[in-house]
Design an enzyme around this catalytic site. Structure first.
Site, PDB file in Angstrom:
ATOM      1  N   HIS A   1       3.400  -4.296  -3.568  1.00  0.00           N
ATOM      2  CA  HIS A   1       4.305  -3.353  -4.321  1.00  0.00           C
ATOM      3  C   HIS A   1       5.442  -2.489  -3.509  1.00  0.00           C
ATOM      4  O   HIS A   1       5.109  -1.872  -2.432  1.00  0.00           O
ATOM      5  CB  HIS A   1       3.174  -2.432  -5.052  1.00  0.00           C
ATOM      6  CG  HIS A   1       2.195  -3.140  -5.852  1.00  0.00           C
ATOM      7  ND1 HIS A   1       0.879  -2.858  -5.914  1.00  0.00           N
ATOM      8  CD2 HIS A   1       2.641  -4.000  -6.906  1.00  0.00           C
ATOM      9  CE1 HIS A   1       0.331  -3.664  -7.026  1.00  0.00           C
ATOM     10  NE2 HIS A   1       1.438  -4.600  -7.558  1.00  0.00           N
TER      11      HIS A   1
ATOM     12  N   GLU B   1       4.785   1.283  -2.077  1.00  0.00           N
ATOM     13  CA  GLU B   1       3.548   1.565  -1.558  1.00  0.00           C
ATOM     14  C   GLU B   1       4.102   1.291   0.177  1.00  0.00           C
ATOM     15  O   GLU B   1       3.652   0.391   0.702  1.00  0.00           O
ATOM     16  CB  GLU B   1       2.545   0.780  -1.812  1.00  0.00           C
ATOM     17  CG  GLU B   1       2.125   0.955  -3.320  1.00  0.00           C
ATOM     18  CD  GLU B   1       1.194   0.293  -3.943  1.00  0.00           C
ATOM     19  OE1 GLU B   1       0.401  -0.931  -3.379  1.00  0.00           O
ATOM     20  OE2 GLU B   1       0.977   0.096  -5.216  1.00  0.00           O
TER      21      GLU B   1
ATOM     22  N   ARG C   1       7.879  -0.699  -8.550  1.00  0.00           N
ATOM     23  CA  ARG C   1       6.657  -1.191  -8.059  1.00  0.00           C
ATOM     24  C   ARG C   1       6.676  -2.608  -7.939  1.00  0.00           C
ATOM     25  O   ARG C   1       6.384  -3.053  -7.013  1.00  0.00           O
ATOM     26  CB  ARG C   1       5.458  -1.012  -9.111  1.00  0.00           C
ATOM     27  CG  ARG C   1       4.392  -1.811  -9.141  1.00  0.00           C
ATOM     28  CD  ARG C   1       3.449  -1.603 -10.271  1.00  0.00           C
ATOM     29  NE  ARG C   1       2.267  -2.261 -10.329  1.00  0.00           N
ATOM     30  CZ  ARG C   1       1.222  -2.127  -9.872  1.00  0.00           C
ATOM     31  NH1 ARG C   1       0.812  -1.197  -9.131  1.00  0.00           N
ATOM     32  NH2 ARG C   1      -0.001  -2.901 -10.239  1.00  0.00           N
TER      33      ARG C   1
HETATM   34  O1  0X9 Z   1      -3.389  -2.524  -9.501  1.00  0.00           O
HETATM   35  C1  0X9 Z   1      -3.371  -3.071  -8.339  1.00  0.00           C
HETATM   36  O2  0X9 Z   1      -2.499  -4.150  -7.945  1.00  0.00           O
HETATM   37  C2  0X9 Z   1      -3.601  -2.424  -7.047  1.00  0.00           C
HETATM   38  N1  0X9 Z   1      -3.740  -0.959  -7.289  1.00  0.00           N
HETATM   39  S1  0X9 Z   1      -2.114  -0.282  -6.944  1.00  0.00           S
HETATM   40  O3  0X9 Z   1      -2.105   1.077  -7.095  1.00  0.00           O
HETATM   41  N2  0X9 Z   1      -1.790  -0.423  -5.415  1.00  0.00           N
HETATM   42  O4  0X9 Z   1      -1.197  -0.988  -7.474  1.00  0.00           O
HETATM   43  C3  0X9 Z   1      -5.267  -2.741  -7.293  1.00  0.00           C
HETATM   44  C4  0X9 Z   1      -5.904  -4.140  -7.280  1.00  0.00           C
HETATM   45  C5  0X9 Z   1      -7.126  -4.328  -7.099  1.00  0.00           C
HETATM   46  N3  0X9 Z   1      -7.496  -5.522  -7.912  1.00  0.00           N
HETATM   47  C6  0X9 Z   1      -8.195  -5.199  -9.148  1.00  0.00           C
HETATM   48  N4  0X9 Z   1      -8.586  -3.918  -9.666  1.00  0.00           N
HETATM   49  N5  0X9 Z   1      -8.181  -6.213  -9.640  1.00  0.00           N
HETATM   50 ZN    ZN Z   2      -0.287  -1.956  -4.811  1.00  0.00          ZN
END
Ligand code: 0X9
Ligand code: ZN
Ligand code: CA
Length: 341
Positions: A100, A103, A158
């Site tokens: 992302h 980040e 993102r």
């Molecule tokens: O949403 C995402 O891709 C991750 N969080 S972020 O805030 N960095 O974008 C979390 C991914 C974890 N995987 C699942 N929850 N399936």
């Molecule tokens: Zn992420």
């Protein structure tokens, strides 16, 4: 009569030209100046640092490109091992970051793990032991186009920079992997921040990671993200427990404990789906493919203020608290390979 000036250009362009000759131009005379991300690495700075690490540690570090981004940037991987030029029968462990764009800390942590291993190999016997017995792969920036856009144009970008053809840009690379692609927590709308793309592995960045991971077949993987201070394990696409739930949970707890031991900062271990259901992420895909422990670590900070904009003075402590867990995971992978049958 007076002599008229016949120049095509107004007089001030001459002054400007003289000023450029006098003071120089920051970028060799053409284009924009190189972007800066302060103490965070831009893509160009990361590229230079990874090449320098490989050049300064021959025999121990090797840089390669696992593919190219949509806009043509190389996706760099650094391999760290003894006899690095040979593919030895040693446990492979992978640390990836930068899926992302916004980040930024997720790029720094794997990069600093690489720096630590290489700079301490000669002086620290435990580092030497790990590096000698494993093949460690660092892929710190999976989404360089998005990262560059975050640095130059929109800090909170993102996705990648796919032109979706309808006025929108970007596919969420962490919804583009194939396991249960299109399931809950991903969007079919190009306008969404979690747009999954038109098909599984539609993006060159995820294709490159897929091919690379299939090739290396790692014993374990950490994919760094931010923020929230979480240690997440599969599954993410369903609330059902993974087949190896007990082991995954135990390892995630151990990772969180190792993190807390450094600066007393809490990261919460939990199944990915407890954060929210999301389908098509890296760790679900790798776990489905190889049944190896695959973790998403959401780095600092804990909450939306400061959120993605982690102050520069927290880069080093965030790395420091994540280092022992990374070393432990390498050690665990080595032990798995050493089990005699
Ligand atoms: O949403 C995402 O891709 C991750 N969080 S972020 O805030 N960095 O974008 C979390 C991914 C974890 N995987 C699942 N929850 N399936
Ligand atoms: Zn992420
Ligand atoms: Ca080796």
């Amino acid at each position: 009569m007076t002599v008229s000036r016949k120049s095509t250009y107004p007089f001030w362009t001459l002054i400007l030209a003289l000023a450029i000759v006098q003071f120089g131009c920051p970028n060799g005379g053409g284009g924009l100046p190189d972007p800066s991300a302060g103490l965070y690495h831009t893509y160009a700075e990361l590229d230079a640092e990874m090449h320098a690490l490989a050049a300064n540690h021959p025999g121990l570090a090797q840089i390669s490109s696992i593919g190219k981004s949509l806009e043509g940037r190389d996706l760099w991987a650094l391999k760290i091992s003894d006899n690095v030029a040979s593919n030895e029968d040693e446990a492979d462990v992978v640390f990836v970051g930068g899926h992302h764009a916004r980040e930024w800390i997720s790029v720094e942590v794997p990069l600093m793990i690489a720096q630590h291993l290489l700079e301490n190999y000669a002086s620290d016997a435990s580092v030497k032991n790990l590096v000698d017995q494993s093949e460690i792969w660092i892929v710190p920036m999976v989404n360089p186009d998005g990262h560059n856009y975050s640095v130059t144009t929109d800090r909170l970008w993102r996705k990648n920079r796919r032109n979706n053809g309808d006025g929108t840009f970007g596919v969420d690379l962490n919804r583009n992997y194939s396991h249960e692609w299109g399931g809950p927590g991903s969007s079919g709308s190009t306008y969404s921040e979690t747009y999954r793309g038109p098909s599984p592995f539609s993006e060159p960045e995820t294709q490159a990671v897929r091919d690379f991971l299939q090739q290396q077949a790692p014993k374990a993987l950490i994919s760094y993200h931010s923020y929230s201070q979480l240690v997440l394990y599969p599954w993410g696409h369903t609330n059902s427990p993974a087949p190896d739930e007990a082991l995954l949970r135990q390892m995630a707890v151990a990772i969180a404990d190792a993190i807390r031991a450094v600066h007393n900062v809490s990261y919460t271990p939990e199944q990915s789906s407890e954060l929210y259901l999301a389908s098509g992420d890296t760790t679900d895909w790798l776990y489905a493919l190889l049944a190896v422990p695959s973790f998403t670590i959401e780095l600092r900070p804990r909450s939306s203020s400061p959120g993605f904009e982690l102050p520069e003075n927290q880069i080093v402590p965030t790395f420091e608290e994540n280092l022992p867990a990374a070393l432990n995971l390498i050690d665990w992978a080595i032990q798995q390979s050493n089990v005699t049958m």
